[in-house]
Design a protein around this motif. Structure first.
Motif, PDB file in Angstrom:
ATOM      1  N   PHE A 242       0.941  -1.305   0.104  1.00 22.23           N
ATOM      2  CA  PHE A 242      -0.027  -0.235   0.155  1.00 22.23           C
ATOM      3  C   PHE A 242       0.926   1.286  -0.079  1.00 22.23           C
ATOM      4  N   THR A 243       2.095   1.312   0.504  1.00 21.01           N
ATOM      5  CA  THR A 243       3.015   2.070   0.296  1.00 21.01           C
ATOM      6  C   THR A 243       3.276   2.660  -1.140  1.00 21.01           C
ATOM      7  N   LEU A 244       3.664   1.566  -1.699  1.00 22.18           N
ATOM      8  CA  LEU A 244       3.777   1.802  -3.271  1.00 22.18           C
ATOM      9  C   LEU A 244       2.800   2.179  -4.100  1.00 22.18           C
ATOM     10  N   LEU A 245       1.451   1.671  -3.623  1.00 16.95           N
ATOM     11  CA  LEU A 245       0.297   2.046  -4.292  1.00 16.95           C
ATOM     12  C   LEU A 245      -0.091   3.446  -4.265  1.00 16.95           C
ATOM     13  N   THR A 246       0.232   3.981  -3.045  1.00 20.67           N
ATOM     14  CA  THR A 246      -0.103   5.325  -2.646  1.00 20.67           C
ATOM     15  C   THR A 246       0.905   6.429  -3.010  1.00 20.67           C
ATOM     16  N   ALA A 247       2.052   5.862  -2.955  1.00 20.46           N
ATOM     17  CA  ALA A 247       3.308   6.853  -3.358  1.00 20.46           C
ATOM     18  C   ALA A 247       3.419   7.433  -4.795  1.00 20.46           C
ATOM     19  N   VAL A 248       2.606   6.258  -5.841  1.00 19.82           N
ATOM     20  CA  VAL A 248       2.644   6.802  -6.792  1.00 19.82           C
ATOM     21  C   VAL A 248       1.530   7.704  -7.549  1.00 19.82           C
ATOM     22  N   ASN A 249       0.842   8.201  -6.647  1.00 21.09           N
ATOM     23  CA  ASN A 249      -0.328   9.074  -6.938  1.00 21.09           C
ATOM     24  C   ASN A 249       0.109  10.500  -6.832  1.00 21.09           C
ATOM     25  N   PRO A 250       0.521  11.112  -8.075  1.00 22.62           N
ATOM     26  CA  PRO A 250       1.047  12.688  -7.788  1.00 22.62           C
ATOM     27  C   PRO A 250      -0.007  13.559  -7.536  1.00 22.62           C
ATOM     28  N   ALA A 251      -1.357  13.231  -7.484  1.00 25.53           N
ATOM     29  CA  ALA A 251      -2.275  14.276  -7.336  1.00 25.53           C
ATOM     30  C   ALA A 251      -2.074  14.539  -5.659  1.00 25.53           C
ATOM     31  N   THR A 252      -1.855  13.763  -5.019  1.00 23.33           N
ATOM     32  CA  THR A 252      -1.824  13.906  -3.687  1.00 23.33           C
ATOM     33  C   THR A 252      -0.518  14.936  -3.347  1.00 23.33           C
ATOM     34  N   ALA A 253       0.382  14.744  -3.812  1.00 23.90           N
ATOM     35  CA  ALA A 253       1.660  15.745  -3.633  1.00 23.90           C
ATOM     36  C   ALA A 253       1.209  17.218  -4.198  1.00 23.90           C
ATOM     37  N   LEU A 254       0.812  17.102  -5.511  1.00 26.83           N
ATOM     38  CA  LEU A 254       0.381  18.227  -5.925  1.00 26.83           C
ATOM     39  C   LEU A 254      -0.792  19.139  -4.799  1.00 26.83           C
ATOM     40  N   TYR A 255      -1.678  18.371  -4.526  1.00 21.52           N
ATOM     41  CA  TYR A 255      -2.706  18.754  -3.537  1.00 21.52           C
ATOM     42  C   TYR A 255      -2.178  19.564  -2.261  1.00 21.52           C
ATOM     43  N   PHE A 256      -1.206  18.745  -1.502  1.00 18.79           N
ATOM     44  CA  PHE A 256      -0.595  19.418  -0.471  1.00 18.79           C
ATOM     45  C   PHE A 256       0.403  20.670  -0.653  1.00 18.79           C
ATOM     46  N   THR A 257       1.195  20.496  -1.843  1.00 14.77           N
ATOM     47  CA  THR A 257       1.912  21.745  -2.338  1.00 14.77           C
ATOM     48  C   THR A 257       1.117  22.896  -2.418  1.00 14.77           C
ATOM     49  N   ALA A 258      -0.053  22.766  -3.247  1.00 18.43           N
ATOM     50  CA  ALA A 258      -0.856  23.656  -3.455  1.00 18.43           C
ATOM     51  C   ALA A 258      -1.374  24.393  -2.176  1.00 18.43           C
ATOM     52  N   LEU A 259      -1.939  23.642  -1.279  1.00 20.22           N
ATOM     53  CA  LEU A 259      -2.398  23.893  -0.019  1.00 20.22           C
ATOM     54  C   LEU A 259      -1.234  24.981   0.790  1.00 20.22           C
ATOM     55  N   ILE A 260       0.126  24.405   0.902  1.00 24.13           N
ATOM     56  CA  ILE A 260       1.147  24.984   1.949  1.00 24.13           C
ATOM     57  C   ILE A 260       1.664  26.287   0.838  1.00 24.13           C
ATOM     58  N   ALA A 261       1.801  26.297  -0.416  1.00 19.83           N
ATOM     59  CA  ALA A 261       2.182  27.523  -0.847  1.00 19.83           C
ATOM     60  C   ALA A 261       0.999  28.553  -0.775  1.00 19.83           C
ATOM     61  N   ALA A 262      -0.419  28.521  -0.627  1.00 18.23           N
ATOM     62  CA  ALA A 262      -1.212  29.166  -0.262  1.00 18.23           C
ATOM     63  C   ALA A 262      -1.294  29.594   0.881  1.00 18.23           C
ATOM     64  N   ARG A 263      -1.052  28.927   1.992  1.00 17.74           N
ATOM     65  CA  ARG A 263      -1.404  29.307   3.211  1.00 17.74           C
ATOM     66  C   ARG A 263      -0.002  29.652   3.929  1.00 17.74           C
ATOM     67  N   GLY A 264       1.196  29.287   3.590  1.00 15.60           N
ATOM     68  CA  GLY A 264       2.299  29.797   4.139  1.00 15.60           C
ATOM     69  C   GLY A 264       2.653  28.356   5.041  1.00 15.60           C
ATOM     70  N   THR A 265       3.768  28.273   5.614  1.00 18.84           N
ATOM     71  CA  THR A 265       4.179  27.268   6.619  1.00 18.84           C
ATOM     72  C   THR A 265       3.923  27.757   8.074  1.00 18.84           C
ATOM     73  N   GLY A 266       3.721  29.048   8.130  1.00 19.95           N
ATOM     74  CA  GLY A 266       3.784  29.677   9.708  1.00 19.95           C
ATOM     75  C   GLY A 266       4.799  29.197  10.544  1.00 19.95           C
ATOM     76  N   THR A 267       4.712  28.876  11.564  1.00 24.12           N
ATOM     77  CA  THR A 267       5.643  28.659  12.624  1.00 24.12           C
ATOM     78  C   THR A 267       6.022  27.106  12.400  1.00 24.12           C
ATOM     79  N   HIS A 268       7.182  26.840  13.125  1.00 19.53           N
ATOM     80  CA  HIS A 268       7.445  25.649  13.234  1.00 19.53           C
ATOM     81  C   HIS A 268       6.457  24.642  13.905  1.00 19.53           C
ATOM     82  N   ALA A 269       5.987  25.107  14.825  1.00 21.63           N
ATOM     83  CA  ALA A 269       4.939  24.238  15.756  1.00 21.63           C
ATOM     84  C   ALA A 269       3.559  24.233  14.876  1.00 21.63           C
ATOM     85  N   GLY A 270       3.234  25.433  14.117  1.00 19.75           N
ATOM     86  CA  GLY A 270       1.985  25.435  13.248  1.00 19.75           C
ATOM     87  C   GLY A 270       2.402  24.457  12.114  1.00 19.75           C
ATOM     88  N   ALA A 271       3.619  24.348  11.525  1.00 25.08           N
ATOM     89  CA  ALA A 271       3.650  23.250  10.545  1.00 25.08           C
ATOM     90  C   ALA A 271       3.659  21.878  10.910  1.00 25.08           C
TER      91      ALA A 271
END
Length: 197
Positions: free
Chosen positions: A114-143
């Motif tokens: 299941f690690t291999l099956l899930t890791a090959v989904n690029p949409a998940t990586a794009l999803y989180f990258t888009a969210l973080i780029a828009a919201r910012g990382t904030g503090t270390h604790a917030g991240a």
């Protein structure tokens, strides 16, 4: 920190709830027993958490590159998330068929598969990258809270699927599958609207 954790939980559910091929396979894994299904569920959540972590770690570099263009970044991120939501919701018109299932025994083998099956989904990586780029990382604790929220929400959902597979024999009908798609991609759509506004 609580707000970041809640945002992470919503983001984690947004990517986890739509029941695609991996989710169907996880339900089917339950027929082999709780241990393999739980191993697979943990793997899916771990990959979601890893993608969120990579997005958070790359966030400062992305933020430096995009400084002064925050409005544009939010709009592009909202459009990207909106496109993911629309694509997923359009998938309601077609049945989601599981991929062929290889025989696996034990939690360890299920975890690797299941690690291999899930890791090959690029949409998940794009999803989180888009969210973080828009919201910012904030503090270390917030991240850290955001990533923790993503992981725990995904882990909870994946283990619910594993339990459903183990106890109900993975007999999830097309109607309920469509409901999970609508809920999950609806959450992605709400995140897109929040970014846009």
């Amino acid at each position: 920190m609580t707000s970041a954790a809640l945002e992470g939980a919503v983001a984690g559910l947004g990517v986890a709830v739509p029941l695609g091929a991996v989710g169907v396979l996880l339900l089917q894994e339950g027929r082999r027993g709780w241990a393999p299904a739980a191993g697979g569920a943990t793997a899916v959540a771990a990959v979601d958490g890893a993608y969120a972590t990579v997005a958070v770690l790359a966030g400062p570099q992305v933020a430096a590159l995009l400084a002064g263009h925050e409005g544009t970044v939010r709009l592009v991120s909202a459009l990207l998330l909106g496109a993911i939501a629309v694509h997923g919701l359009l998938g309601l018109r077609r049945a989601v068929e599981p991929a062929p299932d290889a025989s696996a025994r034990g939690a360890g083998r299920a975890f690797l598969r299941f690690t291999l099956l899930t890791a090959v989904n690029p949409a998940t990586a794009l999803y989180f990258t888009a969210l973080i780029a828009a919201r910012g990382t904030g503090t270390h604790a917030g991240a850290t809270a955001f990533v923790t929220g993503v992981f725990l929400a995904s882990l909870l959902w994946q283990h619910l699927l594993a339990a459903a597979g183990a106890f109900a024999g993975a007999r999830l009908g097309p109607r309920l599958r469509r409901v999970t798609y609508a809920v999950g991609y609806g959450l992605v759509g709400l995140l897109a609207l929040r970014l846009a506004l």
